[in-house]
Design a protein around this motif. Sequence first.
Motif, mmCIF file in Angstrom:
data_model
loop_
_atom_site.group_PDB
_atom_site.id
_atom_site.type_symbol
_atom_site.label_atom_id
_atom_site.label_comp_id
_atom_site.label_asym_id
_atom_site.label_seq_id
_atom_site.Cartn_x
_atom_site.Cartn_y
_atom_site.Cartn_z
ATOM 1 N N GLN A 5 41.633 37.525 47.278
ATOM 2 C CA GLN A 5 41.206 37.261 45.912
ATOM 3 C C GLN A 5 39.756 37.706 45.811
ATOM 4 O O GLN A 5 38.894 37.174 46.507
ATOM 5 C CB GLN A 5 41.316 35.780 45.574
ATOM 6 C CG GLN A 5 42.727 35.263 45.560
ATOM 7 C CD GLN A 5 42.764 33.790 45.231
ATOM 8 O OE1 GLN A 5 41.763 33.177 44.907
ATOM 9 N NE2 GLN A 5 43.954 33.213 45.335
ATOM 10 N N SER A 28 36.408 38.455 43.386
ATOM 11 C CA SER A 28 35.739 38.284 42.098
ATOM 12 C C SER A 28 34.338 38.851 42.193
ATOM 13 O O SER A 28 33.686 38.777 43.230
ATOM 14 C CB SER A 28 35.708 36.816 41.677
ATOM 15 O OG SER A 28 35.005 36.041 42.610
ATOM 16 N N ARG A 41 31.124 35.286 36.145
ATOM 17 C CA ARG A 41 32.215 36.101 36.676
ATOM 18 C C ARG A 41 32.614 37.144 35.643
ATOM 19 O O ARG A 41 32.935 36.814 34.507
ATOM 20 C CB ARG A 41 33.416 35.241 37.040
ATOM 21 C CG ARG A 41 34.524 36.061 37.704
ATOM 22 C CD ARG A 41 35.586 35.213 38.283
ATOM 23 N NE ARG A 41 36.491 34.789 37.223
ATOM 24 C CZ ARG A 41 37.623 34.150 37.434
ATOM 25 N NH1 ARG A 41 37.961 33.815 38.655
ATOM 26 N NH2 ARG A 41 38.388 33.802 36.447
ATOM 27 N N PHE A 59 37.899 39.947 38.206
ATOM 28 C CA PHE A 59 38.719 39.216 39.175
ATOM 29 C C PHE A 59 39.980 40.022 39.428
ATOM 30 O O PHE A 59 40.585 40.570 38.504
ATOM 31 C CB PHE A 59 39.098 37.833 38.652
ATOM 32 C CG PHE A 59 39.979 37.074 39.593
ATOM 33 C CD1 PHE A 59 39.449 36.424 40.687
ATOM 34 C CD2 PHE A 59 41.348 37.041 39.409
ATOM 35 C CE1 PHE A 59 40.257 35.726 41.575
ATOM 36 C CE2 PHE A 59 42.170 36.349 40.282
ATOM 37 C CZ PHE A 59 41.625 35.695 41.366
#
Length: 113
Positions: A64, A66, A74, A77
Amino acid sequence: MKKIYLLLIFIGILCFSFTLEVRAQQSSTYTDTKDKEIEQVQIFPNPVNGNKLYITSQSGKSKQVSVHTALGERIFFKVLTTNELDISSLPPGVYILRIKIGEKRFTNKLIRV
């Protein structure tokens, strides 16, 4: 007004703290003290002048990923099952790259030129 000055000072200090030296690759290591398990993640090229960033790990699990601004917001992603990340949507700048593999977390600086 003081908040704006403090923010500008913080951004200035943050910009000067990052060196713009060229590195062939950057790596992070996670060590679990209970299990003595070591996971290493390699990120290359960094700084990036193209549209592809390669993220490799020893485990080969999905990652994962980001991307955050210098202020922590953020902006990107994606869950990766391969080693290649398309960053063509990111404008040039300095970013914080956060990677999660299983329960392990890695944080690295990312420079896009």
